[in-house]
Each structure stands twice: as structure tokens, then as C-alpha cells.
Design a protein around this motif. Structure first.
Motif, PDB file in Angstrom:
ATOM      1  N   ALA A 108       0.846  -1.207   0.000  1.00 45.40           N
ATOM      2  CA  ALA A 108       0.000   0.000   0.000  1.00 45.40           C
ATOM      3  C   ALA A 108       0.879   1.254   0.000  1.00 45.40           C
ATOM      4  O   ALA A 108       0.597   2.224  -0.709  1.00 45.40           O
ATOM      5  N   ARG A 109       1.949   1.216   0.792  1.00 47.59           N
ATOM      6  CA  ARG A 109       2.843   2.382   0.836  1.00 47.59           C
ATOM      7  C   ARG A 109       3.502   2.610  -0.526  1.00 47.59           C
ATOM      8  O   ARG A 109       3.613   3.736  -1.006  1.00 47.59           O
ATOM      9  N   ALA A 111       2.375   1.592  -3.498  1.00 51.55           N
ATOM     10  CA  ALA A 111       1.357   2.017  -4.469  1.00 51.55           C
ATOM     11  C   ALA A 111       0.995   3.483  -4.275  1.00 51.55           C
ATOM     12  O   ALA A 111       0.789   4.223  -5.239  1.00 51.55           O
ATOM     13  N   THR A 112       0.935   3.909  -3.018  1.00 50.27           N
ATOM     14  CA  THR A 112       0.532   5.285  -2.731  1.00 50.27           C
ATOM     15  C   THR A 112       1.584   6.283  -3.191  1.00 50.27           C
ATOM     16  O   THR A 112       1.271   7.276  -3.851  1.00 50.27           O
ATOM     17  N   LEU A 113       2.817   6.022  -2.852  1.00 48.18           N
ATOM     18  CA  LEU A 113       3.858   7.021  -3.085  1.00 48.18           C
ATOM     19  C   LEU A 113       4.457   6.952  -4.487  1.00 48.18           C
ATOM     20  O   LEU A 113       4.947   7.936  -5.007  1.00 48.18           O
ATOM     21  N   GLY A 115       3.153   4.412  -7.155  1.00 50.32           N
ATOM     22  CA  GLY A 115       2.422   3.643  -8.151  1.00 50.32           C
ATOM     23  C   GLY A 115       1.272   4.378  -8.809  1.00 50.32           C
ATOM     24  O   GLY A 115       1.086   5.582  -8.644  1.00 50.32           O
ATOM     25  N   PRO A 117      -2.293   3.312  -8.550  1.00 49.81           N
ATOM     26  CA  PRO A 117      -3.182   2.293  -7.980  1.00 49.81           C
ATOM     27  C   PRO A 117      -4.564   2.236  -8.612  1.00 49.81           C
ATOM     28  O   PRO A 117      -5.314   1.303  -8.319  1.00 49.81           O
TER      29      PRO A 117
END
Lengths: 506, 66
Positions: A108-109, A111-113, A115, A117
């Protein structure tokens, strides 16, 4: 991601988009790794079950291919080596259930920073994916781009090939927009598109590619950021990487480069070290790559097989328009203007021949490189009334017409991976003066050329003089040119395809 | 309280499904916050640019008038 009105709760649609994309990615991953998924079950529970089975398979697999694919699909960012090791070590230090929770929060980290998503993925399985990023994005058309634009369209017509470029932040492969595809597949056949600024690329919604059990072919030299991920793709994924090996000039002749010892090229060498195959474009280029890999093998680990697959040349398009008809013979020089091409030596030799009373025109064709005083010297000679001209950005038809109408061409390059202008000159029936070592010598040895030591100004001047005054010698070389059957791009494309798709040696 | 193995397994599966939901919420909400902040920074830059350059232009204009 869509814009939000300040102060409001996050738009539910964004959650829906991201959620749907995550479900799609996990389902696609499951179907590739495990098998067909149950239809019409898009619940979180179903996604969790599928992801758990994939992670179980990653552990059973023994290798790292499934884990690489899982990280790429869930986070939308291909893992580099650090992340692969982090994920492997986490699995070895916690229980199955705890690892599942760790994997999700960790991805998740990422993908957030880094990626995308909201994007789905498309797995490219048991196929061939070709990285044509730079040719797709930019209109530059010199050595490497010419090879790509001659070769890949010949594959694309009748073989299963997926063309890919890197996404906005170089974190994963994606498909080519139509204008980018034109730059690769239909160069010269459709009007040249301006290089889009790609500002909208950040918001693309098309699927990202995740290659699996495929061949990933690198016909270009990738950037530093991409090389980091290509290195891990080669080492950890289930794919096999093959690269075209052009030259090792930044490594072996750093003094001839604008930035000596460029780290970008070193990262490229580290990336293709993980390849299964490097196809050298000449005997000399093959020797350079073999030598490098032999050196790094001293520290253990995998090194690729390096095989020569010599470049090709076509006779070029016939032209109705011809270059201006000059009374004096023309000498043609093709290549970008940089120290390695040795153009100052040509200017020096030409000036001495002009002073001697010989009459000829000197025409340079090629893009500006980086400064070595070439422009200033040309300007000086032109001011003295010497017939010298520099042609920039000409099309292929004009270039081939220039080769054909020249008395001879000169290409005394100090370091080449191949030397397309040598084979192009010979293919067009025009003799060439070129370097007596490396790849240019390989081409010259078949006929149609005089070879010289490019660091010997007197030898260069003498060879140019001989071809200006000795008609018998010129005729003999022209006959040699005419008798040679050039290796075609179709032959090159077919042989390269056979190499990159052949099964790995047992 | 002692949980049966089936119940324990159920609750772990529920937890994993919950983690999928949280993944979506965390990623979507954080990305939106990042986008919002990026817009705030762009707005701020534009405001600062006006606040600084407009008076400067006025000063330069006055200088030319003299």
C-alpha cells in the motif's frame, strides 16, 4: 486521480476506482499463477483468498518469479532488488498470516507514493515484450533508433509481440499510444508527430503490463531509473531478458563521451548483466561485451551469453530528386558531430588538400553532438571560401541521394559499435575511407573501402587524395561495392528473433 | 474463552478481507490528500508570485515614469 474540492471527505469514486483496480489486479495475478478464478465474486474476502493462494504459491515455487509478479501487480511498481530482498526476508521471519498482512500494508505504501493504484494490469504471458520506450517517445533517429525502427516492425507484422514503454514515472511497462506506435512501426511512412510533452501520461488509465514467463527484449539503452528495475526483472522475475549490445563506448572510451564514466551506462551494464542473452551488433561489439562480463564474473554470479548478430543495411530508397549537381566531386561525411567521429581530422585533411589545389566539395550530414570546436572550424573554412557544408535533420531519401552522388565518403571514427555509414555507403555503391580496426574494419574487409589509422592525419589525407585523383582505384572500389550483396534488415530481424526466442540451453 | 479452530480461521479470513478494504481506503485517501496538497502548493506559488511581483512591477513602473 481526480481533483478534489478542499475540505471535503475523499470522493467515494476514488475509493471505488482504486478498489476495483486492486480486485482486477489480484484476480489477473491469481489466474496467471493459480488458475481460473470464480466468476462474479468481487468481494474483499474473495480477493484476500486469491492473494493468499498466490503468496502460498510464491513460497512453494521455490524461485522468486511469482513473488516478483505479485509485488508488481498489487503495488503497480516493479520491485527493485532492495524490495525483492525485503519481501523475501519478511516471509522468512513471520508466520503465513502475519506475512499476508505485512505484504498488503507494505505494498500500500509503495502504491501510494510511487504507483498508479487506479490502473488495472494486463499480464503478458509466454510471449515477447519489447521495450521501445525512447523510440516511441522521441523523434531522434540516429544509430540505435534506426536499428529499432528497421527491426521491430518486421517482427510486429507476423509474430506475437507486445510493444511497451515505461509509464509516467518509469515504474512499470505500459502500452503505446497511437502516435508513439507510429514512431516505432511506421517511421517515415506517416507524417512526423511532434514530441508530445506527455503531461497527461500521469493520468493514463490503460492497463500496466506485467510480463510473466515471457521474453523481455531490450533493443534500446534504458535510463538509470529503468535499469534498476530491469536488473531485478532479469534476476528475480520468471521472464528472460535479451538485449541488443551496441557498444561499450562510455566504459572503454570514456574520454570520448560528454560525461566521462556516466553512471547511467554503468547501471545499464548492471541491468543487462542479468539478461540471458546479449546480441552484439558486430564482432568488435561482441568482444567488448564478452570482455566486460568476463571481468565481472570474477566476483561470481550470473553473466549473459553474448552472441554476435551483425547489423544490416538496405540499399535505401531510390530518389527522383538528386542533390545539387556540382562541377567538383563531392565527399560525404555522415555522423553526429562529436569528438569520437573524428570530424576535425577530416577538416584538417581537407584544408591541406584544398591548399594543394585539389577541387572537391565536403558535405557533412548528421545531428549536432557536443562541442569539440567542429562548428567553429567549419565556419572558419567557409569564411575562407572553402566549399564545406553541414546538413542537419535530412530525411532518408536525401541522405541516400547524397551517398549515391558522392565520389566517396569518409568515416574515420575512433570508436564504433558498428558504423552504419560505412555499410550504407558501400550499399549505395560509393567507396568509403574508414578506420582500420574494430567493426568498421570488419565491414571494410569485404571490399569497397580503403582503411586507415584514424589517428594518423597524413594517412587520412593520403587516402582522400588517392580517391580524388586515382580514377582506376575508385572504379575498382566501386566494382567491389557493386558486387557485394548487403545483409538485409529482414535477415537481421529474423536472426535476432531466432536468438531471443530460442529455448535456453539446458 | 477458547475459540474453535474453524472460528479462529474464520476470524483470520475476515481480518485479511478487512485488510484488502483498508488497502483501498488508505491508498485512495492518501493519494487524494497528496493531490490536494500538490494543488495547494501550486496555488500558494501562484499567490506568492502575484504578491511579490505585482508590487515590484509597480516600483519598476514608477521608476520608468520618473
Amino acid at each position: 486521480m481526480g481533483r478534489v474540492v478542499r475540505g471535503r471527505r475523499p470522493d467515494l469514486n476514488t475509493r471505488e476506482r482504486v478498489g476495483q483496480a486492486l480486485h482486477q489486479r489480484i484476480r489477473a495475478l491469481y489466474e496467471v499463477v493459480v488458475g481460473p478464478a470464480a466468476l462474479a465474486d468481487d468481494s474483499d474476502a474473495s480477493a484476500a483468498r486469491m492473494l493468499q493462494e498466490v503468496l502460498d504459491e510464491a513460497e512453494r515455487d521455490g524461485g522468486s518469479g511469482v513473488l516478483w509478479a505479485a509485488i508488481a501487480a498489487v503495488s503497480t511498481v516493479y520491485p527493485d532488488e532492495t524490495r525483492m530482498l525485503e519481501a523475501q526476508r519478511a516471509r522468512h521471519s513471520m508466520s503465513r498470516d502475519r506475512y499476508f498482512l505485512w505484504f498488503l500494508s507494505w505494498s500500500a505504501r509503495i502504491a501510494t507514493l510511487e504507483g498508479s493504484p487506479w490502473r488495472p494490469v494486463q499480464f503478458v504471458v509466454d510471449s515477447v515484450l519489447v521495450d521501445v520506450d525512447r523510440c516511441a517517445r522521441y523523434n531522434r533517429h540516429t544509430g540505435i533508433q534506426r536499428v529499432v525502427r528497421e527491426t521491430i516492425p518486421r517482427w510486429y507484422g507476423n509474430r506475437s509481440v507486445t510493444l511497451a514503454r515505461w509509464d509516467f514515472e518509469s515504474h512499470a511497462y505500459e502500452s503505446l499510444p497511437p502516435e508513439d506506435e507510429d514512431r516505432v512501426l511506421r517511421w517515415g511512412q506517416v507524417p512526423k508527430q511532434s514530441e508530445a510533452l506527455h503531461l497527461d501520461d500521469e493520468h493514463r488509465e490503460e492497463p500496466l503490463f506485467v510480463p510473466h514467463r515471457s521474453r523481455v527484449v531490450l533493443p534500446e539503452v534504458a535510463s538509470h531509473e529503468q535499469n534498476r528495475l530491469i536488473q531485478a526483472l532479469g534476476r528475480y522475475s520468471s521472464n528472460r531478458v535479451a538485449a541488443i549490445g551496441y557498444d561499450c563506448i562510455p566504459l572503454t572510451s570514456p574520454d570520448m563521451m560528454p560525461r566521462p564514466g556516466g553512471t547511467e551506462f554503468l547501471s545499464y551494464m548492471a541491468a543487462i548483466r542479468e539478461a540471458e542473452l546479449v546480441a552484439g551488433i558486430s564482432v568488435a561489439a561482441t568482444a567488448e561485451f564478452r570482455g566486460y562480463f568476463q571481468a565481472v564474473a570474477a566476483q561470481g554470479g550470473h553473466v549473459p551469453t553474448v552472441i554476435e548478430c551483425e547489423l544490416a543495411v538496405d540499399a535505401g530508397p531510390a530518389s527522383n530528386s538528386s542533390t545539387p549537381d556540382h562541377a567538383d566531386p563531392t565527399i560525404v561525411v555522415v555522423g553526429s558531430h562529436e569528438p569520437r567521429k573524428n570530424h576535425l581530422a577530416i577538416l584538417h585533411a581537407s584544408e591541406r588538400l584544398w591548399r594543394e589545389g585539389l577541387r572537391f566539395r565536403l558535405d557533412f550530414y548528421g545531428s549536432p553532438g557536443f562541442s569539440d570546436g567542429f562548428d567553429e572550424q567549419v565556419h572558419l573554412l567557409a569564411k575562407r571560401g572553402r566549399p564545406v557544408a553541414v546538413h542537419v535533420g535530412v530525411d532518408d531519401t536525401t541522405l541516400w541521394a547524397a551517398y549515391r552522388s558522392a565520389r566517396f565518403s569518409v568515416f574515420p571514427s575512433l570508436h564504433e559499435g558498428y558504423g552504419l555509414p560505412v555499410s550504407e555507403s558501400i550499399a549505395s555503391g560509393t567507396p568509403v575511407v574508414t578506420t582500420d580496426y574494430g567493426s568498421t574494419r570488419e565491414i571494410a574487409e569485404r571490399g569497397g573501402a580503403l582503411t586507415i589509422d584514424p589517428r594518423d592525419d597524413a594517412a587520412l589525407e593520403d587516402a582522400m587524395k588517392r580517391l580524388l585523383v586515382d580514377d582506376a582505384l575508385l572504379d575498382r572500389l566501386r566494382q567491389e561495392c557493386a558486387s557485394l550483396v548487403p545483409r538485409s534488415w529482414q535477415q537481421y530481424a529474423d536472426e535476432l528473433w531466432d536468438l531471443v526466442t530460442r529455448e535456453a540451453a539446458a | 474463552m477458547v475459540q474453535s479452530p474453524e472460528r479462529a480461521s474464520d476470524s483470520i479470513d475476515d481480518l485479511k478481507a478487512e485488510q484488502i478494504r483498508l488497502w483501498t481506503e488508505y491508498v485512495a485517501d492518501t493519494r487524494e490528500a497528496i493531490d490536494e496538497n500538490r494543488q495547494l502548493v501550486l496555488d500558494l506559488k501562484q499567490t506568492l508570485s502575484w504578491r511579490v511581483t505585482r508590487p515590484l512591477r509597480a516600483v519598476r513602473g514608477a521608476g520608468r515614469a520618473r
